[in-house]
Write a protein that holds these residues in place. Structure first.
Motif, PDB file in Angstrom:
ATOM      1  N   GLN A 177       6.926  -3.783   1.801  1.00  0.00           N
ATOM      2  CA  GLN A 177       6.040  -4.925   1.986  1.00  0.00           C
ATOM      3  C   GLN A 177       5.034  -4.708   3.115  1.00  0.00           C
ATOM      4  OE1 GLN A 177       9.307  -4.937   2.363  1.00  0.00           O
ATOM      5  NE2 GLN A 177       9.984  -6.133   4.129  1.00  0.00           N
ATOM      6  N   GLN A 178       5.291  -3.688   3.949  1.00  0.00           N
ATOM      7  CA  GLN A 178       4.342  -3.374   5.021  1.00  0.00           C
ATOM      8  C   GLN A 178       3.273  -2.380   4.590  1.00  0.00           C
ATOM      9  OE1 GLN A 178       5.028  -6.009   7.476  1.00  0.00           O
ATOM     10  NE2 GLN A 178       4.107  -4.336   8.615  1.00  0.00           N
ATOM     11  N   ALA A 179       3.546  -1.605   3.547  1.00  0.00           N
ATOM     12  CA  ALA A 179       2.622  -0.554   3.117  1.00  0.00           C
ATOM     13  C   ALA A 179       1.588  -1.150   2.165  1.00  0.00           C
ATOM     14  CB  ALA A 179       3.389   0.585   2.454  1.00  0.00           C
ATOM     15  N   GLY A 180       0.540  -1.735   2.732  1.00  0.00           N
ATOM     16  CA  GLY A 180      -0.446  -2.436   1.927  1.00  0.00           C
ATOM     17  C   GLY A 180      -1.695  -1.648   1.614  1.00  0.00           C
ATOM     18  N   ALA A 181      -1.736  -0.360   1.993  1.00  0.00           N
ATOM     19  CA  ALA A 181      -2.967   0.412   1.790  1.00  0.00           C
ATOM     20  C   ALA A 181      -3.355   0.505   0.323  1.00  0.00           C
ATOM     21  CB  ALA A 181      -2.812   1.812   2.395  1.00  0.00           C
ATOM     22  N   GLY A 182      -2.367   0.634  -0.568  1.00  0.00           N
ATOM     23  CA  GLY A 182      -2.670   0.723  -1.985  1.00  0.00           C
ATOM     24  C   GLY A 182      -3.337  -0.535  -2.503  1.00  0.00           C
ATOM     25  N   ALA A 183      -2.824  -1.698  -2.122  1.00  0.00           N
ATOM     26  CA  ALA A 183      -3.415  -2.961  -2.560  1.00  0.00           C
ATOM     27  C   ALA A 183      -4.802  -3.151  -1.966  1.00  0.00           C
ATOM     28  CB  ALA A 183      -2.502  -4.126  -2.177  1.00  0.00           C
ATOM     29  N   PHE A 184      -4.963  -2.762  -0.701  1.00  0.00           N
ATOM     30  CA  PHE A 184      -6.277  -2.914  -0.065  1.00  0.00           C
ATOM     31  C   PHE A 184      -7.299  -2.001  -0.740  1.00  0.00           C
ATOM     32  CE2 PHE A 184      -9.419  -2.074   3.335  1.00  0.00           C
ATOM     33  CZ  PHE A 184      -9.794  -3.380   3.617  1.00  0.00           C
ATOM     34  N   GLN A 185      -6.882  -0.801  -1.110  1.00  0.00           N
ATOM     35  CA  GLN A 185      -7.815   0.089  -1.798  1.00  0.00           C
ATOM     36  C   GLN A 185      -8.182  -0.457  -3.185  1.00  0.00           C
ATOM     37  OE1 GLN A 185      -8.516   4.431  -1.310  1.00  0.00           O
ATOM     38  NE2 GLN A 185      -6.981   4.525  -2.923  1.00  0.00           N
ATOM     39  N   ARG A 186      -7.221  -1.059  -3.869  1.00  0.00           N
ATOM     40  CA  ARG A 186      -7.545  -1.689  -5.157  1.00  0.00           C
ATOM     41  C   ARG A 186      -8.505  -2.855  -4.973  1.00  0.00           C
ATOM     42  NH1 ARG A 186      -2.009  -0.813  -5.768  1.00  0.00           N
ATOM     43  NH2 ARG A 186      -1.522  -3.042  -5.459  1.00  0.00           N
ATOM     44  N   PHE A 187      -8.348  -3.601  -3.881  1.00  0.00           N
ATOM     45  CA  PHE A 187      -9.306  -4.661  -3.563  1.00  0.00           C
ATOM     46  C   PHE A 187     -10.708  -4.082  -3.421  1.00  0.00           C
ATOM     47  CE2 PHE A 187     -11.387  -6.210   0.424  1.00  0.00           C
ATOM     48  CZ  PHE A 187     -12.060  -7.291  -0.131  1.00  0.00           C
ATOM     49  N   LEU A 188     -10.838  -2.978  -2.688  1.00  0.00           N
ATOM     50  CA  LEU A 188     -12.148  -2.346  -2.545  1.00  0.00           C
ATOM     51  C   LEU A 188     -12.690  -1.893  -3.893  1.00  0.00           C
ATOM     52  CD1 LEU A 188     -11.657  -0.092   0.630  1.00  0.00           C
ATOM     53  CD2 LEU A 188     -12.671  -2.378   0.516  1.00  0.00           C
ATOM     54  N   LYS A 189     -11.852  -1.206  -4.653  1.00  0.00           N
ATOM     55  CA  LYS A 189     -12.317  -0.545  -5.878  1.00  0.00           C
ATOM     56  C   LYS A 189     -12.615  -1.520  -7.002  1.00  0.00           C
ATOM     57  CE  LYS A 189     -11.107   3.350  -8.892  1.00  0.00           C
ATOM     58  NZ  LYS A 189     -10.160   4.479  -9.066  1.00  0.00           N
ATOM     59  N   THR A 190     -11.789  -2.538  -7.168  1.00  0.00           N
ATOM     60  CA  THR A 190     -11.925  -3.400  -8.340  1.00  0.00           C
ATOM     61  C   THR A 190     -12.554  -4.759  -8.046  1.00  0.00           C
ATOM     62  OG1 THR A 190      -9.707  -4.402  -8.093  1.00  0.00           O
ATOM     63  CG2 THR A 190      -9.857  -2.319  -9.322  1.00  0.00           C
ATOM     64  N   GLU A 191     -12.631  -5.129  -6.767  1.00  0.00           N
ATOM     65  CA  GLU A 191     -13.176  -6.445  -6.424  1.00  0.00           C
ATOM     66  C   GLU A 191     -14.416  -6.347  -5.549  1.00  0.00           C
ATOM     67  OE1 GLU A 191      -9.040  -8.997  -6.614  1.00  0.00           O
ATOM     68  OE2 GLU A 191      -9.631  -8.188  -4.671  1.00  0.00           O
ATOM     69  N   LEU A 192     -14.295  -5.770  -4.366  1.00  0.00           N
ATOM     70  CA  LEU A 192     -15.418  -5.821  -3.432  1.00  0.00           C
ATOM     71  C   LEU A 192     -16.570  -4.913  -3.843  1.00  0.00           C
ATOM     72  CD1 LEU A 192     -16.704  -6.875  -0.878  1.00  0.00           C
ATOM     73  CD2 LEU A 192     -15.551  -5.049   0.395  1.00  0.00           C
TER      74      LEU A 192
END
Length: 283
Positions: A132-147
């Motif tokens: 639950q602390q390793a959020g880099a994957g989700a943050f990268q998906r936010f960059l790639k698919t949303e922002l």
């Protein structure tokens, strides 16, 4: 002493309130800072499950109706780095001849731990890191698919010239992104990366890349914490020995540079290197 009549007191308070006129709703302080002229919007991220505040600095001469497209720099820790680096980009254009750019600051809206979750969003998986602390994957998906798709819909962004800049834990996220999705950004700058925990996942073989012109610079200050300098040196020694890496790799040392105060030096060195193409190999 005579008591003041209630009506007189009320009139006095109203007069005091009238001294400071209300600010028009369409005027914000950034309107008067031309080096930061641009835009702002809020994103509710599905991937991360939280909101981000997005600040955008647009180049001098930006025309949304023109055919010109601009390199786009994405800044982690936009709460602090956006007003510093976005404004400084103007001087790099003046003095160093760097191309103007769209600069995007990804901000949390505060430094408090309830709001600012950089300790999760920039954390790569590894030994001692809870899932639950390793959020880099989700943050990268936010960059790639949303922002990134949103930025490229809204503005005249050059899809072939995306740059990611990160400082400290944000610098470690830059390395995570370089290893796991090389093609997402054309250029990356990791300033004084704070790599552990999670260094194991940053030493795994990189994902394959389609492009051959990618670049990654790692910058360390000579007055940064010794353990962070050693981490960066260890990471570099592994990757410099790998000829199969998917990006050009360069390391720089900022003499006298500290952990955070020299982010402008890292930004300047990284962009100058990225936009100065290497010489063509001899036939």
């Amino acid at each position: 002493m005579r008591r003041l009549a209630p009506a007189f007191v009320a009139l006095t308070l109203l007069a005091g309130c009238a001294v400071a006129p209300a600010r028009p709703a369409d005027v914000v302080p950034l309107n008067h800072l031309p080096a930061l002229t641009g835009d702002y919007f809020r994103v509710e991220s599905r991937e991360v499950g939280r909101a981000f505040h997005i600040y955008v600095r647009l180049p001098e001469g930006y025309d949304p109706a023109a055919a010109t497209v601009w390199p786009t720099v994405y800044l982690t820790d936009g709460d602090s780095l956006f007003p510093i680096l976005a404004a400084n980009h103007l001087f790099l254009t003046y003095d160093d001849g760097l191309p103007e750019a769209i600069v995007v600051g990804i901000a949390y809206g505060g430094f408090g731990p309830a709001t600012n979750r950089r300790n999760i969003d920039f954390q790569a998986p590894g030994a001692g890191v809870a899932d639950q602390q390793a959020g880099a994957g989700a943050f990268q998906r936010f960059l790639k698919t949303e922002l990134i798709p949103d930025i490229e819909r809204r503005y005249r962004s050059d899809l072939s010239r995306r740059v990611l800049f990160g400082q400290s834990r944000g610098g470690a996220f830059v390395l995570y992104s370089a290893v796991t999705d090389p093609d997402l950004f054309w250029g990356r700058i990791a300033s004084n990366p704070s790599i552990t925990p999670g260094i194991e996942s940053l030493l795994e073989p990189a994902a394959p890349a389609r492009r051959r012109d990618l670049g990654l610079m790692v910058v360390s200050g000579t007055r940064d914490r010794p353990d962070l300098q050693a981490e960066a040196a260890d990471w570099l020694s592994v990757w410099q020995a790998r000829p199969e890496r998917p990006w050009r790799l360069r390391s720089e040392r900022v003499e006298g540079g500290t952990h955070a105060a020299n982010a402008t030096d890292a930004y300047r060195r990284g962009l100058n290197w990225l936009f100065d193409p290497p010489p063509e190999p001899a036939p």
